[in-house]
Design a protein around this motif. Structure first.
Motif, short mmCIF file in Angstrom:
data_model
loop_
_atom_site.label_atom_id
_atom_site.label_comp_id
_atom_site.label_asym_id
_atom_site.label_seq_id
_atom_site.Cartn_x
_atom_site.Cartn_y
_atom_site.Cartn_z
N GLY A 97 93.58 -27.32 -23.92
CA GLY A 97 92.55 -27.38 -22.90
C GLY A 97 91.25 -26.73 -23.36
N ASP A 98 90.66 -25.92 -22.48
CA ASP A 98 89.38 -25.30 -22.77
C ASP A 98 89.47 -24.25 -23.87
N GLU A 99 90.71 -23.89 -24.28
CA GLU A 99 90.87 -22.95 -25.38
C GLU A 99 90.65 -23.61 -26.74
N SER A 197 82.41 -31.28 -23.85
CA SER A 197 83.82 -31.60 -23.60
C SER A 197 84.29 -30.89 -22.34
N ILE A 198 85.25 -31.51 -21.68
CA ILE A 198 85.89 -30.94 -20.49
C ILE A 198 87.38 -31.21 -20.60
N SER A 199 88.19 -30.24 -20.20
CA SER A 199 89.64 -30.42 -20.20
C SER A 199 90.15 -30.35 -18.76
N TYR A 200 91.12 -31.21 -18.45
CA TYR A 200 91.68 -31.28 -17.11
C TYR A 200 93.19 -31.16 -17.18
N ASP A 201 93.77 -30.47 -16.21
CA ASP A 201 95.22 -30.39 -16.06
C ASP A 201 95.59 -31.22 -14.83
N VAL A 202 96.26 -32.34 -15.05
CA VAL A 202 96.50 -33.30 -13.97
C VAL A 202 97.99 -33.35 -13.64
N ALA A 203 98.33 -33.20 -12.39
CA ALA A 203 99.73 -33.20 -11.95
C ALA A 203 100.19 -34.64 -11.72
N ALA A 305 104.67 -32.75 -19.35
CA ALA A 305 105.95 -32.88 -18.65
C ALA A 305 105.94 -34.22 -17.94
N VAL A 306 107.07 -34.55 -17.32
CA VAL A 306 107.15 -35.85 -16.65
C VAL A 306 106.10 -35.98 -15.56
N ASP A 307 105.69 -34.87 -14.96
CA ASP A 307 104.73 -34.90 -13.85
C ASP A 307 103.46 -34.12 -14.15
N ARG A 308 103.15 -33.97 -15.44
CA ARG A 308 101.94 -33.20 -15.79
C ARG A 308 101.36 -33.73 -17.10
N THR A 309 100.03 -33.94 -17.09
CA THR A 309 99.33 -34.44 -18.26
C THR A 309 98.03 -33.67 -18.42
N ARG A 310 97.79 -33.15 -19.63
CA ARG A 310 96.48 -32.56 -19.92
C ARG A 310 95.59 -33.66 -20.48
N ILE A 311 94.34 -33.67 -20.04
CA ILE A 311 93.40 -34.68 -20.50
C ILE A 311 92.18 -33.97 -21.07
N ASP A 312 91.92 -34.19 -22.35
CA ASP A 312 90.72 -33.66 -22.99
C ASP A 312 89.69 -34.78 -23.04
N CYS A 313 88.56 -34.56 -22.42
CA CYS A 313 87.49 -35.56 -22.39
C CYS A 313 86.35 -35.08 -23.28
N ALA A 314 86.11 -35.79 -24.38
CA ALA A 314 85.03 -35.46 -25.31
C ALA A 314 83.90 -36.46 -25.14
N PHE A 315 82.68 -35.98 -25.08
CA PHE A 315 81.51 -36.83 -24.94
C PHE A 315 80.82 -36.91 -26.30
N LEU A 316 80.77 -38.12 -26.84
CA LEU A 316 80.30 -38.33 -28.20
C LEU A 316 78.90 -38.93 -28.19
N PHE A 317 78.05 -38.37 -29.05
CA PHE A 317 76.66 -38.80 -29.14
C PHE A 317 76.28 -39.03 -30.60
N HIS A 318 75.20 -39.76 -30.80
CA HIS A 318 74.70 -39.98 -32.16
C HIS A 318 74.09 -38.68 -32.70
#
Length: 386
Positions: A97-99, A197-203, A305-318
């Motif tokens: 995540g954010d670490e 970048s932003i990281s999300y913990d989604v249940a 886990a079966v009911d948990r997903t971490r999502i790392d969102c990276a914003f890419l630029f030139h």
């Protein structure tokens, strides 16, 4: 497993996967074994590994992996385990995540040294030294290299494959990225750099998130701001969207920002349509790309886990945009963060609702055609076990 021909007696709508596919720990363990530990899995950006010895330390569905830049400039990958007694080679747990740093997790200074008994390996994984041991003690260096992991790059993204299977449905990374590579050929993906970048913990189960990404039937109810920018997303429930050509914005808008405009130049090499349209790509199992003319939002899914997903969102630029003293990604990041949180909230509602004793499976509406891909993908890899 449900198939495209599975229909309910009370409706002509096609059934989704059964609820247990999203909620059963046993089903999740099969996916870990047969998908996440066998398929090409996105783990970051190649730009993080610049110098020899730079490494990324990642957790691929419970398996700790090192992706390393070799002395020859090539990429290497290894399981994070010493051949001697099984110690971890990196004592700290993989950052999440954010670490996670924007650059490498760390750097090996010329060699990989186990912290337990100081067995030392080259950046190519070959055993160099085992203190106080020699061939007379039974040591055979040529047979005691680190356990390898396949590492390849595409579009600047790093992928690992823990157990590449030459007989599997996707033998090489090139097999996986063939169509996405064709559709994104004009975008300079390998040249882009992370600007935010932003990281999300989604249940929610990872498949709920992928299926949500794969359709726009939900866009009208869930994303009013996005649909104001891209009216086609709600027209006819998001039906008949031509993702090959890209999706047009409203008149006067060209990108995913609050205003639909930006001072950033479009990527060089884009076609006239690509300068005004939005494209989306999904590389199973865990990389989702949303491509605008001036930036790319890259979503890396990490099934925890079966009911948990971490999502790392990276914003890419030139790089030229990043070098501009006026560079400010907030116009894109702010809109994306709103849209993302809307998506994650509804995905969590789906995951929670599927826990009801009344729910055994859902249905696909005709405009959700792309969501059928997840069933075909799982059927090829899980078979009857799905």
């Amino acid at each position: 497993m449900a198939t495209e021909t599975t229909r309910d007696v009370a409706t002509e709508l096609l059934r989704t996967l059964p609820a247990e596919a999203y909620r059963s720990p046993d089903h999740h363990r099969r996916e870990v074994e047969r998908i996440f530990h066998r398929e090409w899995f996105a783990v970051g950006r190649a730009e993080a590994l610049v110098r020899p010895g730079d490494y990324l330390h990642v957790d691929v569905a419970g398996e700790r992996v090192l992706a390393v830049r070799g002395r020859d400039g090539g990429l290497r990958g290894f399981h994070d385990v010493c051949r001697h007694r099984g110690s971890r080679l990196v004592l700290d747990r993989p950052p999440a995540g954010d670490e996670r740093p924007d650059g490498p997790t760390g750097r090996f200074r010329g060699a990989i040294r186990c912290p337990y008994h100081a067995w030392t390996y080259g950046l190519d994984g070959a055993l160099r030294n085992a203190p106080f041991l020699s061939e007379s003690d039974g040591l055979r260096r040529e047979h005691l290299g680190l356990y390898p992991v396949a590492v390849e790059a595409w579009g600047g993204f790093l992928f690992v494959n823990l157990t590449p299977d030459p007989t599997g449905p996707d033998r090489s990374l090139r097999d996986v990225v063939g169509e996405p590579d064709r559709r994104t050929a004009n975008y300079p993906l390998a040249d882009l750099r992370v600007g935010a970048s932003i990281s999300y913990d989604v249940a929610a189960n990872w498949k709920v998130i992928v299926e949500n990404y794969n359709e726009c039937y939900h866009c009208g109810p869930v994303h009013p701001e996005l649909c104001e920018l891209v009216p086609a997303f709600k027209r006819g429930g998001g039906a008949d969207l031509d993702w090959d050509r890209g999706i047009a914005h409203r008149e006067g808008a060209t990108t995913f920002t609050w205003s639909g405009t930006t001072t950033r130049a479009p990527f060089p090499g884009l076609s006239a349509e690509e300068r005004e349209r939005h494209k989306g790509e999904l590389l199973y199992p865990n990389l989702m790309l949303s491509l605008s003319a001036d930036h790319v939002a890259a979503f890396t899914l990490w099934p925890v886990a079966v009911d948990r997903t971490r999502i790392d969102c990276a914003f890419l630029f030139h790089p030229d945009a990043l070098a501009d003293p006026r560079f400010d990604p907030s116009d894109a990041v702010g809109l994306w963060d709103l849209v993302n949180r809307q998506d994650w909230r509804i995905c969590e509602a789906v995951q929670d609702g599927m826990g009801s004793t009344a729910f055994d499976s859902g249905y696909y509406a005709p405009m959700e055609d792309l969501s059928l891909d997840i069933r075909r993908y799982l059927a090829e890899r899980l078979g009857d076990a799905g």
